[in-house]
Design a protein around this motif. Sequence first.
Motif, PDB file in Angstrom:
ATOM      1  N   VAL A 103       3.139  -2.866   0.103  1.00  0.00           N
ATOM      2  CA  VAL A 103       1.688  -3.014   0.171  1.00  0.00           C
ATOM      3  C   VAL A 103       1.018  -1.709  -0.247  1.00  0.00           C
ATOM      4  N   TRP A 104       1.556  -0.602   0.243  1.00  0.00           N
ATOM      5  CA  TRP A 104       1.012   0.722  -0.054  1.00  0.00           C
ATOM      6  C   TRP A 104       1.053   1.019  -1.557  1.00  0.00           C
ATOM      7  N   LYS A 105       2.145   0.650  -2.185  1.00  0.00           N
ATOM      8  CA  LYS A 105       2.289   0.909  -3.625  1.00  0.00           C
ATOM      9  C   LYS A 105       1.257   0.122  -4.433  1.00  0.00           C
ATOM     10  N   VAL A 106       0.971  -1.102  -4.007  1.00  0.00           N
ATOM     11  CA  VAL A 106      -0.051  -1.892  -4.696  1.00  0.00           C
ATOM     12  C   VAL A 106      -1.412  -1.207  -4.569  1.00  0.00           C
ATOM     13  N   MET A 107      -1.724  -0.712  -3.394  1.00  0.00           N
ATOM     14  CA  MET A 107      -3.000  -0.031  -3.194  1.00  0.00           C
ATOM     15  C   MET A 107      -3.066   1.256  -4.003  1.00  0.00           C
ATOM     16  N   GLN A 108      -1.934   1.920  -4.126  1.00  0.00           N
ATOM     17  CA  GLN A 108      -1.873   3.161  -4.902  1.00  0.00           C
ATOM     18  C   GLN A 108      -2.103   2.914  -6.390  1.00  0.00           C
ATOM     19  N   THR A 109      -1.617   1.794  -6.884  1.00  0.00           N
ATOM     20  CA  THR A 109      -1.734   1.506  -8.324  1.00  0.00           C
ATOM     21  C   THR A 109      -3.032   0.780  -8.689  1.00  0.00           C
ATOM     22  N   THR A 110      -3.884   0.537  -7.686  1.00  0.00           N
ATOM     23  CA  THR A 110      -5.184  -0.108  -7.946  1.00  0.00           C
ATOM     24  C   THR A 110      -6.311   0.731  -7.328  1.00  0.00           C
ATOM     25  N   PRO A 111      -6.493   1.969  -7.794  1.00  0.00           N
ATOM     26  CA  PRO A 111      -7.485   2.859  -7.181  1.00  0.00           C
ATOM     27  C   PRO A 111      -8.924   2.408  -7.376  1.00  0.00           C
ATOM     28  N   ARG A 112      -9.152   1.406  -8.223  1.00  0.00           N
ATOM     29  CA  ARG A 112     -10.519   0.899  -8.395  1.00  0.00           C
ATOM     30  C   ARG A 112     -11.012   0.170  -7.150  1.00  0.00           C
ATOM     31  N   HIS A 113     -10.090  -0.312  -6.323  1.00  0.00           N
ATOM     32  CA  HIS A 113     -10.460  -1.009  -5.095  1.00  0.00           C
ATOM     33  C   HIS A 113     -10.447  -0.045  -3.907  1.00  0.00           C
ATOM     34  N   THR A 114     -11.269  -0.341  -2.919  1.00  0.00           N
ATOM     35  CA  THR A 114     -11.237   0.379  -1.652  1.00  0.00           C
ATOM     36  C   THR A 114     -10.647  -0.546  -0.601  1.00  0.00           C
ATOM     37  N   TYR A 115      -9.575  -0.114   0.030  1.00  0.00           N
ATOM     38  CA  TYR A 115      -8.854  -0.952   0.995  1.00  0.00           C
ATOM     39  C   TYR A 115      -9.186  -0.518   2.424  1.00  0.00           C
ATOM     40  N   SER A 127       2.856   6.619  12.915  1.00  0.00           N
ATOM     41  CA  SER A 127       4.274   6.913  12.746  1.00  0.00           C
ATOM     42  C   SER A 127       4.776   6.541  11.362  1.00  0.00           C
ATOM     43  N   VAL A 128       4.439   5.330  10.912  1.00  0.00           N
ATOM     44  CA  VAL A 128       4.909   4.862   9.612  1.00  0.00           C
ATOM     45  C   VAL A 128       4.316   5.695   8.481  1.00  0.00           C
ATOM     46  N   LEU A 129       3.021   5.945   8.544  1.00  0.00           N
ATOM     47  CA  LEU A 129       2.354   6.623   7.436  1.00  0.00           C
ATOM     48  C   LEU A 129       2.648   8.116   7.392  1.00  0.00           C
ATOM     49  N   SER A 130       3.292   8.637   8.431  1.00  0.00           N
ATOM     50  CA  SER A 130       3.726  10.031   8.419  1.00  0.00           C
ATOM     51  C   SER A 130       5.078  10.199   7.720  1.00  0.00           C
ATOM     52  N   MET A 131       5.714   9.075   7.368  1.00  0.00           N
ATOM     53  CA  MET A 131       6.980   9.146   6.634  1.00  0.00           C
ATOM     54  C   MET A 131       6.733   9.661   5.219  1.00  0.00           C
ATOM     55  N   ARG A 132       7.717  10.295   4.654  1.00  0.00           N
ATOM     56  CA  ARG A 132       7.525  11.002   3.387  1.00  0.00           C
ATOM     57  C   ARG A 132       7.201  10.086   2.208  1.00  0.00           C
ATOM     58  N   ASP A 133       7.548   8.805   2.299  1.00  0.00           N
ATOM     59  CA  ASP A 133       7.297   7.888   1.184  1.00  0.00           C
ATOM     60  C   ASP A 133       5.828   7.481   1.067  1.00  0.00           C
ATOM     61  N   PHE A 134       5.034   7.789   2.092  1.00  0.00           N
ATOM     62  CA  PHE A 134       3.641   7.344   2.117  1.00  0.00           C
ATOM     63  C   PHE A 134       2.701   8.503   1.808  1.00  0.00           C
ATOM     64  N   ALA A 135       1.977   8.391   0.702  1.00  0.00           N
ATOM     65  CA  ALA A 135       0.974   9.381   0.347  1.00  0.00           C
ATOM     66  C   ALA A 135      -0.365   9.003   0.963  1.00  0.00           C
ATOM     67  N   VAL A 136      -1.193  10.015   1.249  1.00  0.00           N
ATOM     68  CA  VAL A 136      -2.562   9.732   1.670  1.00  0.00           C
ATOM     69  C   VAL A 136      -3.339   9.267   0.440  1.00  0.00           C
ATOM     70  N   LEU A 137      -3.906   8.069   0.499  1.00  0.00           N
ATOM     71  CA  LEU A 137      -4.606   7.498  -0.648  1.00  0.00           C
ATOM     72  C   LEU A 137      -6.114   7.569  -0.417  1.00  0.00           C
ATOM     73  N   PRO A 138      -6.864   8.133  -1.356  1.00  0.00           N
ATOM     74  CA  PRO A 138      -8.318   8.264  -1.174  1.00  0.00           C
ATOM     75  C   PRO A 138      -9.050   6.937  -1.128  1.00  0.00           C
ATOM     76  N   ASN A 139      -8.417   5.870  -1.629  1.00  0.00           N
ATOM     77  CA  ASN A 139      -9.064   4.557  -1.631  1.00  0.00           C
ATOM     78  C   ASN A 139      -8.620   3.676  -0.466  1.00  0.00           C
ATOM     79  N   VAL A 140      -7.963   4.263   0.525  1.00  0.00           N
ATOM     80  CA  VAL A 140      -7.501   3.491   1.687  1.00  0.00           C
ATOM     81  C   VAL A 140      -8.143   4.056   2.953  1.00  0.00           C
ATOM     82  N   TRP A 141      -8.886   3.210   3.653  1.00  0.00           N
ATOM     83  CA  TRP A 141      -9.500   3.569   4.927  1.00  0.00           C
ATOM     84  C   TRP A 141      -8.649   2.992   6.056  1.00  0.00           C
TER      85      TRP A 141
END
Length: 251
Positions: A103-115, A127-141
Amino acid sequence: MAETTIEWTDVTWNPVAGCTALTAGCTNCYAMRMAARLEAMGTEKYRGLTRKSGKRAVWTGKIAMDERALQAPERWAKPRKVFVNSMSDLFHPDVSVSFILRVWKVMQTTPRHTYQILTKRPERMSSVLSMRDFAVLPNVWLGTSVEDDRVFERLDALRSAPAAVRFVSFEPLIGSVKAANLADIDWAIVGGESGPAAREMKSEWVDEIQVMCERYETVFFFKQWGGNNKKATGRLLHGKIYDGMPDDFRI
């Protein structure tokens, strides 16, 4: 994609469906009623997610992860505000980390949307989002629900989650939350419960939140008074509509 009448978003996206009731805010969850209706209409995705308890539908605890829904936002050319999992909780314990990452990867590749992700399980979210595979995305609230003063710990957990924007939904507001700490919370949504057996939201509870938002410089959004007929009770607060959004991140 499902167009929605939810006042603070444009569309809903449900790669996950189904949930488990957690606290008092879940008692009259609209998603339980909607899931039962969709199953009755023959929508396979919602089969077995609810059961009858007296006159109402309640969650069975079964979770459906919908592979076919994952790529839907990639097909939406127009930028939209997207409420993620209006029919579930992305951070339910039975949603795998690997699926959340997809789900995170889809949001990352569609920065035109705000999630906009809303959870009642911000501890797992952090806990999950602190794992190294998850970047902080500016379009995700990232947001959490707080229905009364018994779940204030969710705000602390939300603060610990890595996020560009953090928000709280005081809906359904079923008690005073005047002692809440809104430090580092960018946006607050306030709404009364709606539908059958809706519980009362007192006007003073709303006023307390508005004052609190001014103190913490948290943007204030008043969604509805709710009740059995939310259209009749409307959205006016002291004669005004409050549609505040985190402006720096507005689409």
